[in-house]
Design a protein around this motif. Sequence first.
Motif, PDB file in Angstrom:
ATOM      1  N   LYS A  87       7.819  93.809  21.491  1.00 41.39           N
ATOM      2  CA  LYS A  87       9.226  94.162  21.675  1.00 41.39           C
ATOM      3  C   LYS A  87       9.503  95.572  21.171  1.00 41.39           C
ATOM      4  O   LYS A  87      10.248  96.343  21.790  1.00 41.39           O
ATOM      5  CB  LYS A  87      10.119  93.153  20.954  1.00 41.39           C
ATOM      6  CG  LYS A  87      10.185  91.791  21.621  1.00 41.39           C
ATOM      7  CD  LYS A  87      11.154  90.871  20.895  1.00 41.39           C
ATOM      8  CE  LYS A  87      11.236  89.508  21.582  1.00 41.39           C
ATOM      9  NZ  LYS A  87      12.176  88.590  20.887  1.00 41.39           N
ATOM     10  N   LEU A  88       8.915  95.913  20.027  1.00 43.48           N
ATOM     11  CA  LEU A  88       9.079  97.263  19.480  1.00 43.48           C
ATOM     12  C   LEU A  88       8.454  98.298  20.406  1.00 43.48           C
ATOM     13  O   LEU A  88       9.009  99.384  20.615  1.00 43.48           O
ATOM     14  CB  LEU A  88       8.444  97.340  18.092  1.00 43.48           C
ATOM     15  CG  LEU A  88       9.170  96.621  16.962  1.00 43.48           C
ATOM     16  CD1 LEU A  88       8.319  96.626  15.694  1.00 43.48           C
ATOM     17  CD2 LEU A  88      10.518  97.287  16.686  1.00 43.48           C
ATOM     18  N   VAL A  89       7.309  97.971  20.952  1.00 43.76           N
ATOM     19  CA  VAL A  89       6.630  98.884  21.874  1.00 43.76           C
ATOM     20  C   VAL A  89       7.521  99.178  23.080  1.00 43.76           C
ATOM     21  O   VAL A  89       7.706 100.331  23.476  1.00 43.76           O
ATOM     22  CB  VAL A  89       5.283  98.285  22.337  1.00 43.76           C
ATOM     23  CG1 VAL A  89       4.723  99.067  23.514  1.00 43.76           C
ATOM     24  CG2 VAL A  89       4.278  98.280  21.180  1.00 43.76           C
ATOM     25  N   GLN A  90       8.097  98.153  23.653  1.00 46.39           N
ATOM     26  CA  GLN A  90       8.946  98.323  24.827  1.00 46.39           C
ATOM     27  C   GLN A  90      10.200  99.134  24.497  1.00 46.39           C
ATOM     28  O   GLN A  90      10.624  99.986  25.293  1.00 46.39           O
ATOM     29  CB  GLN A  90       9.329  96.952  25.384  1.00 46.39           C
ATOM     30  CG  GLN A  90       8.161  96.184  25.975  1.00 46.39           C
ATOM     31  CD  GLN A  90       8.543  94.771  26.392  1.00 46.39           C
ATOM     32  OE1 GLN A  90       9.713  94.406  26.369  1.00 46.39           O
ATOM     33  NE2 GLN A  90       7.545  93.968  26.749  1.00 46.39           N
TER      34      GLN A  90
ATOM     35  N   VAL B   4       0.213 103.391  27.954  1.00 46.52           N
ATOM     36  CA  VAL B   4       0.543 103.761  26.576  1.00 46.52           C
ATOM     37  C   VAL B   4       0.789 102.545  25.684  1.00 46.52           C
ATOM     38  O   VAL B   4       0.983 102.683  24.482  1.00 46.52           O
ATOM     39  CB  VAL B   4       1.781 104.674  26.542  1.00 46.52           C
ATOM     40  CG1 VAL B   4       1.524 105.954  27.327  1.00 46.52           C
ATOM     41  CG2 VAL B   4       3.007 103.959  27.088  1.00 46.52           C
ATOM     42  N   GLN B   5       0.760 101.357  26.265  1.00 45.36           N
ATOM     43  CA  GLN B   5       1.088 100.144  25.515  1.00 45.36           C
ATOM     44  C   GLN B   5       0.170  99.954  24.315  1.00 45.36           C
ATOM     45  O   GLN B   5       0.634  99.719  23.187  1.00 45.36           O
ATOM     46  CB  GLN B   5       1.018  98.935  26.440  1.00 45.36           C
ATOM     47  CG  GLN B   5       1.435  97.624  25.773  1.00 45.36           C
ATOM     48  CD  GLN B   5       1.424  96.461  26.750  1.00 45.36           C
ATOM     49  OE1 GLN B   5       0.965  96.595  27.891  1.00 45.36           O
ATOM     50  NE2 GLN B   5       1.912  95.314  26.322  1.00 45.36           N
ATOM     51  N   ALA B   6      -1.142 100.049  24.545  1.00 51.36           N
ATOM     52  CA  ALA B   6      -2.099  99.831  23.453  1.00 51.36           C
ATOM     53  C   ALA B   6      -1.948 100.888  22.360  1.00 51.36           C
ATOM     54  O   ALA B   6      -2.008 100.581  21.162  1.00 51.36           O
ATOM     55  CB  ALA B   6      -3.525  99.840  24.001  1.00 51.36           C
ATOM     56  N   GLN B   7      -1.744 102.143  22.773  1.00 50.80           N
ATOM     57  CA  GLN B   7      -1.580 103.225  21.806  1.00 50.80           C
ATOM     58  C   GLN B   7      -0.344 102.998  20.939  1.00 50.80           C
ATOM     59  O   GLN B   7      -0.388 103.138  19.709  1.00 50.80           O
ATOM     60  CB  GLN B   7      -1.459 104.556  22.540  1.00 50.80           C
ATOM     61  CG  GLN B   7      -1.108 105.735  21.640  1.00 50.80           C
ATOM     62  CD  GLN B   7      -0.695 106.967  22.425  1.00 50.80           C
ATOM     63  OE1 GLN B   7      -1.047 107.123  23.590  1.00 50.80           O
ATOM     64  NE2 GLN B   7       0.077 107.838  21.801  1.00 50.80           N
ATOM     65  N   LEU B   8       0.770 102.650  21.582  1.00 44.45           N
ATOM     66  CA  LEU B   8       2.001 102.403  20.832  1.00 44.45           C
ATOM     67  C   LEU B   8       1.859 101.190  19.908  1.00 44.45           C
ATOM     68  O   LEU B   8       2.347 101.204  18.767  1.00 44.45           O
ATOM     69  CB  LEU B   8       3.164 102.168  21.800  1.00 44.45           C
ATOM     70  CG  LEU B   8       3.856 103.415  22.337  1.00 44.45           C
ATOM     71  CD1 LEU B   8       4.916 103.027  23.353  1.00 44.45           C
ATOM     72  CD2 LEU B   8       4.471 104.220  21.218  1.00 44.45           C
ATOM     73  N   HIS B   9       1.197 100.162  20.392  1.00 36.19           N
ATOM     74  CA  HIS B   9       0.974  98.965  19.572  1.00 36.19           C
ATOM     75  C   HIS B   9       0.225  99.337  18.297  1.00 36.19           C
ATOM     76  O   HIS B   9       0.616  98.925  17.189  1.00 36.19           O
ATOM     77  CB  HIS B   9       0.194  97.927  20.383  1.00 36.19           C
ATOM     78  CG  HIS B   9       0.142  96.573  19.749  1.00 36.19           C
ATOM     79  ND1 HIS B   9      -0.675  96.284  18.661  1.00 36.19           N
ATOM     80  CD2 HIS B   9       0.808  95.414  20.024  1.00 36.19           C
ATOM     81  CE1 HIS B   9      -0.524  95.031  18.316  1.00 36.19           C
ATOM     82  NE2 HIS B   9       0.377  94.473  19.120  1.00 36.19           N
TER      83      HIS B   9
ATOM     84  N   ASN C 153       3.969  89.565  14.058  1.00 34.99           N
ATOM     85  CA  ASN C 153       3.165  88.935  15.099  1.00 34.99           C
ATOM     86  C   ASN C 153       3.176  89.783  16.370  1.00 34.99           C
ATOM     87  O   ASN C 153       3.985  90.696  16.529  1.00 34.99           O
ATOM     88  CB  ASN C 153       3.645  87.506  15.386  1.00 34.99           C
ATOM     89  CG  ASN C 153       5.097  87.471  15.848  1.00 34.99           C
ATOM     90  OD1 ASN C 153       5.502  88.241  16.710  1.00 34.99           O
ATOM     91  ND2 ASN C 153       5.883  86.575  15.262  1.00 34.99           N
ATOM     92  N   ALA C 154       2.270  89.477  17.272  1.00 32.99           N
ATOM     93  CA  ALA C 154       2.077  90.291  18.474  1.00 32.99           C
ATOM     94  C   ALA C 154       3.342  90.366  19.318  1.00 32.99           C
ATOM     95  O   ALA C 154       3.659  91.420  19.885  1.00 32.99           O
ATOM     96  CB  ALA C 154       0.923  89.727  19.293  1.00 32.99           C
ATOM     97  N   ALA C 155       4.092  89.276  19.401  1.00 35.03           N
ATOM     98  CA  ALA C 155       5.301  89.274  20.219  1.00 35.03           C
ATOM     99  C   ALA C 155       6.343  90.241  19.684  1.00 35.03           C
ATOM    100  O   ALA C 155       6.992  90.971  20.445  1.00 35.03           O
ATOM    101  CB  ALA C 155       5.880  87.855  20.281  1.00 35.03           C
TER     102      ALA C 155
END
Length: 322
Positions: free
Chosen positions: A140-143, A264-269, A134-136
């Motif tokens: 967390k992985l992105v951060q 970079v959040q969207a790219q990492l996601h 899920n998105a949440a």
Amino acid sequence: MLSLCSPLVSRSLSSLHRNALVCAALPVLLTLGSVNSYAADTPLMQGAHVAITSDDVVKNIENMPTQVRQDILSDPAKLRQLVGNLYLRRALATQAEHDGLTKNREVQFKLDTARESVLAEAQVERIANAATPNAAAVDKLVQSIYKAEPERFSTPTQTQARHILIKGTDASSRAQAEKLLAELKTGANFEDLARQYSADPGSAAKGGDLGFFPKGRMVQPFEKALDALVNPGDLSPVVESSFGFHIIRLEARKSATLQPFEEVQAQLHAEIVAKIQQDARLKEVKRLQDQATGDHDALEAFMAAQKQATSSTTPAPTAAVK
């Protein structure tokens, strides 16, 4: 291309009145904001014992790229063309079934192959979707990646410099470089001298400008001399490298920067989701491959039989007439 309201298509409908209703319905369909709000069984074209409804249109456009879908739904001509194409495809397919083409060996093979391909792709997609967290969880992985791998998102310190290169390592080459350095110290224009004397084809035409580059890009003697320069406009002494003799002028320095998390959040996601889905696909592929067993003898026998069948159907070479 066939138009929905062309005379040819009109004759295939059960009546001119029905065709007029269909042509009038299309602009209405466009004004509803979403084709899903239109009656699913509304016939947009019919004839030859087949019909194309608004539900058929929805099914054909819902997987299209958003821009393509919007282009079709905002242009009556494109929508009519789509409906006409769907009608012709369905009419021809219905006629083919009526004429018994599904019993044709080649046609049946293509149908079976298409069915297997569609189902296989759907199963792969199902596996990928089922593995997607899920998105949440992804956030967390992105951060955690952003914090653990700052070097991925940082731009190192960069330096801009100009140089004049005099080729050669002999005394005359050094003397020429020293002469140019003396002229620069008395006010000569660096860019003009670089264009006239520099042997570096990549920068001479730009007045010796090397642009911005990170540390480690240049040969070691060049780097060392450049590091010693402090202020923009500072000149190095004559520096010898494997390329010849350099005169270097510092232009500017940029400090190291870290890209903001928001950039970079969207790219990492996307990267994380793609990797998780790909890992799931590969895991399933390996699972299926591990279940497979081959029969070597049967394969060899099949190859031999095919070879024999091929050789028996190949015409013998014709003897030359003497």
